[in-house]
Design a protein around this motif. Structure first.
Motif, PDB file in Angstrom:
ATOM      1  N   HIS A 186       0.867  -1.166   0.000  1.00 34.12           N
ATOM      2  CA  HIS A 186       0.000   0.000   0.000  1.00 34.12           C
ATOM      3  C   HIS A 186       0.907   1.220   0.000  1.00 34.12           C
ATOM      4  CE1 HIS A 186      -3.702  -2.245   1.877  1.00 34.12           C
ATOM      5  NE2 HIS A 186      -3.443  -2.606   0.632  1.00 34.12           N
ATOM      6  N   GLU A 187       0.925   1.938  -1.104  1.00 32.02           N
ATOM      7  CA  GLU A 187       1.841   3.057  -1.281  1.00 32.02           C
ATOM      8  C   GLU A 187       1.189   4.346  -0.798  1.00 32.02           C
ATOM      9  OE1 GLU A 187       4.581   4.775  -1.163  1.00 32.02           O
ATOM     10  OE2 GLU A 187       5.422   3.618  -2.831  1.00 32.02           O
ATOM     11  N   THR A 188       1.679   4.873   0.307  1.00 33.52           N
ATOM     12  CA  THR A 188       1.161   6.136   0.840  1.00 33.52           C
ATOM     13  C   THR A 188       2.080   7.304   0.534  1.00 33.52           C
ATOM     14  OG1 THR A 188       2.294   5.922   2.959  1.00 33.52           O
ATOM     15  CG2 THR A 188       0.130   4.857   2.751  1.00 33.52           C
ATOM     16  N   GLY A 189       3.284   7.013   0.064  1.00 34.63           N
ATOM     17  CA  GLY A 189       4.286   8.052  -0.093  1.00 34.63           C
ATOM     18  C   GLY A 189       5.058   8.299   1.176  1.00 34.63           C
ATOM     19  N   GLY A 190       4.753   7.524   2.206  1.00 39.02           N
ATOM     20  CA  GLY A 190       5.438   7.630   3.493  1.00 39.02           C
ATOM     21  C   GLY A 190       5.142   6.396   4.313  1.00 39.02           C
ATOM     22  N   ASP A 191       4.766   6.588   5.555  1.00 40.36           N
ATOM     23  CA  ASP A 191       4.434   5.470   6.423  1.00 40.36           C
ATOM     24  C   ASP A 191       3.073   4.894   6.024  1.00 40.36           C
ATOM     25  OD1 ASP A 191       4.642   3.639   8.435  1.00 40.36           O
ATOM     26  OD2 ASP A 191       4.473   5.071  10.084  1.00 40.36           O
ATOM     27  N   ALA A 192       2.781   3.683   6.488  1.00 37.37           N
ATOM     28  CA  ALA A 192       1.488   3.043   6.237  1.00 37.37           C
ATOM     29  C   ALA A 192       1.106   2.226   7.458  1.00 37.37           C
ATOM     30  CB  ALA A 192       1.560   2.144   5.003  1.00 37.37           C
ATOM     31  N   LEU A 193      -0.193   2.099   7.695  1.00 32.79           N
ATOM     32  CA  LEU A 193      -0.641   1.267   8.809  1.00 32.79           C
ATOM     33  C   LEU A 193      -0.286  -0.190   8.568  1.00 32.79           C
ATOM     34  CD1 LEU A 193      -4.129   2.865   9.513  1.00 32.79           C
ATOM     35  CD2 LEU A 193      -2.035   3.117  10.859  1.00 32.79           C
ATOM     36  N   GLN A 194      -0.442  -0.636   7.335  1.00 29.70           N
ATOM     37  CA  GLN A 194      -0.029  -1.986   6.941  1.00 29.70           C
ATOM     38  C   GLN A 194       0.476  -1.907   5.512  1.00 29.70           C
ATOM     39  OE1 GLN A 194       0.357  -4.984   8.617  1.00 29.70           O
ATOM     40  NE2 GLN A 194       1.345  -5.502   6.669  1.00 29.70           N
ATOM     41  N   ARG A 195       1.799  -1.921   5.360  1.00 29.37           N
ATOM     42  CA  ARG A 195       2.398  -1.663   4.047  1.00 29.37           C
ATOM     43  C   ARG A 195       2.517  -2.911   3.193  1.00 29.37           C
ATOM     44  NH1 ARG A 195       6.096   1.974   1.317  1.00 29.37           N
ATOM     45  NH2 ARG A 195       7.666   0.835   0.118  1.00 29.37           N
ATOM     46  N   MET A 196       3.016  -4.005   3.747  1.00 32.49           N
ATOM     47  CA  MET A 196       3.416  -5.152   2.939  1.00 32.49           C
ATOM     48  C   MET A 196       2.323  -6.222   2.904  1.00 32.49           C
ATOM     49  SD  MET A 196       7.487  -5.598   3.689  1.00 32.49           S
ATOM     50  CE  MET A 196       7.312  -6.177   5.357  1.00 32.49           C
ATOM     51  N   TRP A 197       2.058  -6.745   1.685  1.00 32.79           N
ATOM     52  CA  TRP A 197       1.012  -7.735   1.481  1.00 32.79           C
ATOM     53  C   TRP A 197       1.488  -8.825   0.531  1.00 32.79           C
ATOM     54  CZ3 TRP A 197      -3.970  -7.085   3.660  1.00 32.79           C
ATOM     55  CH2 TRP A 197      -4.172  -5.873   4.325  1.00 32.79           C
ATOM     56  N   LEU A 198       0.898 -10.002   0.682  1.00 33.55           N
ATOM     57  CA  LEU A 198       1.084 -11.106  -0.266  1.00 33.55           C
ATOM     58  C   LEU A 198      -0.275 -11.457  -0.866  1.00 33.55           C
ATOM     59  CD1 LEU A 198       3.503 -13.609   1.544  1.00 33.55           C
ATOM     60  CD2 LEU A 198       4.058 -12.021  -0.317  1.00 33.55           C
ATOM     61  N   PHE A 199      -0.278 -11.724  -2.169  1.00 35.73           N
ATOM     62  CA  PHE A 199      -1.502 -12.126  -2.854  1.00 35.73           C
ATOM     63  C   PHE A 199      -1.326 -13.522  -3.427  1.00 35.73           C
ATOM     64  CE2 PHE A 199      -4.163 -12.383  -6.698  1.00 35.73           C
ATOM     65  CZ  PHE A 199      -5.413 -12.216  -6.107  1.00 35.73           C
ATOM     66  N   ASP A 200      -2.292 -14.395  -3.142  1.00 37.81           N
ATOM     67  CA  ASP A 200      -2.310 -15.754  -3.668  1.00 37.81           C
ATOM     68  C   ASP A 200      -3.249 -15.779  -4.872  1.00 37.81           C
ATOM     69  OD1 ASP A 200      -3.416 -18.551  -3.989  1.00 37.81           O
ATOM     70  OD2 ASP A 200      -1.963 -18.947  -2.404  1.00 37.81           O
ATOM     71  N   VAL A 201      -2.690 -16.014  -6.059  1.00 35.30           N
ATOM     72  CA  VAL A 201      -3.479 -15.949  -7.287  1.00 35.30           C
ATOM     73  C   VAL A 201      -4.540 -17.044  -7.312  1.00 35.30           C
ATOM     74  CG1 VAL A 201      -3.401 -16.055  -9.806  1.00 35.30           C
ATOM     75  CG2 VAL A 201      -1.562 -14.890  -8.550  1.00 35.30           C
ATOM     76  N   THR A 202      -4.180 -18.242  -6.910  1.00 31.18           N
ATOM     77  CA  THR A 202      -5.106 -19.369  -6.988  1.00 31.18           C
ATOM     78  C   THR A 202      -6.339 -19.164  -6.117  1.00 31.18           C
ATOM     79  OG1 THR A 202      -3.286 -20.895  -7.462  1.00 31.18           O
ATOM     80  CG2 THR A 202      -5.353 -21.850  -6.657  1.00 31.18           C
ATOM     81  N   THR A 203      -6.137 -18.678  -4.904  1.00 33.71           N
ATOM     82  CA  THR A 203      -7.264 -18.502  -3.983  1.00 33.71           C
ATOM     83  C   THR A 203      -7.846 -17.095  -4.008  1.00 33.71           C
ATOM     84  OG1 THR A 203      -5.792 -17.909  -2.145  1.00 33.71           O
ATOM     85  CG2 THR A 203      -6.298 -20.252  -2.451  1.00 33.71           C
ATOM     86  N   SER A 204      -7.208 -16.195  -4.753  1.00 36.66           N
ATOM     87  CA  SER A 204      -7.652 -14.793  -4.855  1.00 36.66           C
ATOM     88  C   SER A 204      -7.736 -14.122  -3.489  1.00 36.66           C
ATOM     89  CB  SER A 204      -9.007 -14.691  -5.569  1.00 36.66           C
ATOM     90  OG  SER A 204      -8.905 -15.133  -6.904  1.00 36.66           O
ATOM     91  N   THR A 205      -6.738 -14.371  -2.664  1.00 39.43           N
ATOM     92  CA  THR A 205      -6.726 -13.792  -1.320  1.00 39.43           C
ATOM     93  C   THR A 205      -5.455 -12.986  -1.090  1.00 39.43           C
ATOM     94  OG1 THR A 205      -5.772 -15.840  -0.425  1.00 39.43           O
ATOM     95  CG2 THR A 205      -8.171 -15.579  -0.300  1.00 39.43           C
ATOM     96  N   ALA A 206      -5.617 -11.866  -0.389  1.00 41.62           N
ATOM     97  CA  ALA A 206      -4.489 -11.030   0.002  1.00 41.62           C
ATOM     98  C   ALA A 206      -4.383 -11.038   1.519  1.00 41.62           C
ATOM     99  CB  ALA A 206      -4.672  -9.602  -0.501  1.00 41.62           C
ATOM    100  N   ARG A 207      -3.175 -11.094   2.031  1.00 37.82           N
ATOM    101  CA  ARG A 207      -2.965 -11.080   3.470  1.00 37.82           C
ATOM    102  C   ARG A 207      -1.713 -10.274   3.793  1.00 37.82           C
ATOM    103  NH1 ARG A 207       1.151 -14.539   5.043  1.00 37.82           N
ATOM    104  NH2 ARG A 207       1.759 -16.165   3.551  1.00 37.82           N
ATOM    105  N   PRO A 208      -1.664  -9.672   4.990  1.00 36.75           N
ATOM    106  CA  PRO A 208      -0.457  -8.940   5.376  1.00 36.75           C
ATOM    107  C   PRO A 208       0.756  -9.870   5.403  1.00 36.75           C
ATOM    108  CG  PRO A 208      -2.275  -8.383   6.824  1.00 36.75           C
ATOM    109  CD  PRO A 208      -2.729  -9.551   5.995  1.00 36.75           C
TER     110      PRO A 208
END
Length: 347
Positions: A186-208
């Motif tokens: 999540h690009e805020t241009g600075g800090d973020a509450l939760q910046r880094m994520w992984l996305f699983d293509v097969t299950t269509s799910t994103a998680r921190p």
């Protein structure tokens, strides 16, 4: 005849090669992609007249050049109508866009071949990225201004929106060895509450990925070449590495003001830059870090970068015996430099 100049670093005394000159901004590829061909004979850089766009650094804008490491000979390989260039981690080719058309650049022949198209009317929000299977992935701002992760199959030329978000998605990097796993932020241009994520293509799910607590500031992430770990910074002091599943993390080293990490292909050595930011003054340095001991060594210093696009962004060649970095100057120009680590007693 050598077409690069050399100088002795004023802090460390090491010999540095400077490959570019002039008032244009000359910058290496972003640290989240390979910068060198598979034989380490050439590296790539962008030359541009700074436009002031905040994200031009990792969108790979400007004329694309390659430089021969030993001779310093420069060759224009793609004009400014192309962007988003990134090298494949395993084979001797790169990928880039021309508008919404995705192309393949063949390093051995300098040919550019059209592969397919991304959704019409949008634009990439970072450089392209490839997995070992050949699948191409990018973060994308669609025509309707909804952000997305988009994949493209180079065999069919068809693209697919696999994930959409109201957040500004950036730094998308498909796992080098697993096309099903896509890292993004999540690009805020600075800090973020939760910046880094992984996305699983097969299950269509994103998680921190690294779950942040209040006050955490995480930034600047890159996969290891084997796809087993992700390296990142926990500001203001830590260079960290976590396993692919996000279950185990360790501190590699601690040093004030570290910002951009690089890692050798064998995952044994790290590099990083130290830069003043957010009103905190700091020397501008390139470090080499022993991944087992955490011991660090200053390799080079630079003048103060005027913008994020002029940051040092160090990264290794494929063999791991050279580090490429940007050298900003007080006169406003930024040039591409290289240090041969064979002259260094490693920490």
């Amino acid at each position: 005849m050598r077409n690069f100049t050399t100088y002795r670093d004023s802090v460390t005394g090491y010999e540095i090669r400077q490959y570019t000159q002039g008032q244009e901004r000359n910058t290496k590829l972003y640290f989240t992609t390979e910068n060198f061909t598979t034989d380490d004979r050439y590296f790539f850089f962008n030359q541009q007249i700074p436009s002031g766009l905040k994200n031009e650094v990792y969108q790979g804008t400007g004329d694309l050049y390659k430089a021969e490491v030993e001779s310093g000979e420069l060759k224009l390989v793609a004009g400014s109508e192309y962007s988003g260039f990134a090298m494949d981690r395993f084979e001797n080719y790169g990928v880039l866009t021309k508008g919404n058309v995705v192309c393949r650049y063949e390093c051995d022949s300098d040919k550019i071949i059209e592969l397919g198209a991304l959704p019409a009317g949008g634009h990439i929000t970072g450089h392209l990225t490839t997995s070992k299977s050949g699948k191409i992935v990018c973060s994308y701002k669609q025509k309707n201004c909804i952000y997305a992760l988009v994949t493209l199959d180079p065999q069919t030329g068809k693209s697919e929106v696999v994930y959409q978000s109201d957040y500004n998605l950036g730094h998308a990097q498909v796992c080098p060895t697993d096309e099903n796993t896509i890292f993004f932020i999540h690009e805020t241009g600075g800090d973020a509450l939760q910046r880094m994520w992984l996305f699983d293509v097969t299950t269509s799910t994103a998680r921190p990925y690294y779950v942040e607590s209040e006050g955490d500031w995480i930034t600047h992430e890159v996969w290891t070449a084997d796809g087993e770990n992700i390296v990142f910074m926990k500001l203001p002091s830590y260079l960290m590495m976590g396993t692919k599943d996000g279950q185990n993390f360790r501190i590699v080293t601690k040093e004030d003001q570290l910002l951009h990490p690089g890692i050798s292909r064998d995952s044994k050595w790290f590099c990083a830059d130290r830069i003043g930011y957010l009103g905190v003054e700091s020397p501008n340095l390139v470090y080499l870090v022993n991944g087992e001991t955490g011991n660090s060594l200053v390799l080079a210093n630079t003048d103060t970068p005027r913008s994020g696009a002029d940051h040092l962004h160090p990264s290794f060649n494929r063999k791991g015996d050279m580090i490429l970095f940007n050298r900003p100057f007080d006169n406003g120009s930024t040039q591409v430099c290289l240090i041969d680590l064979n002259q260094v007693e490693r920490p």
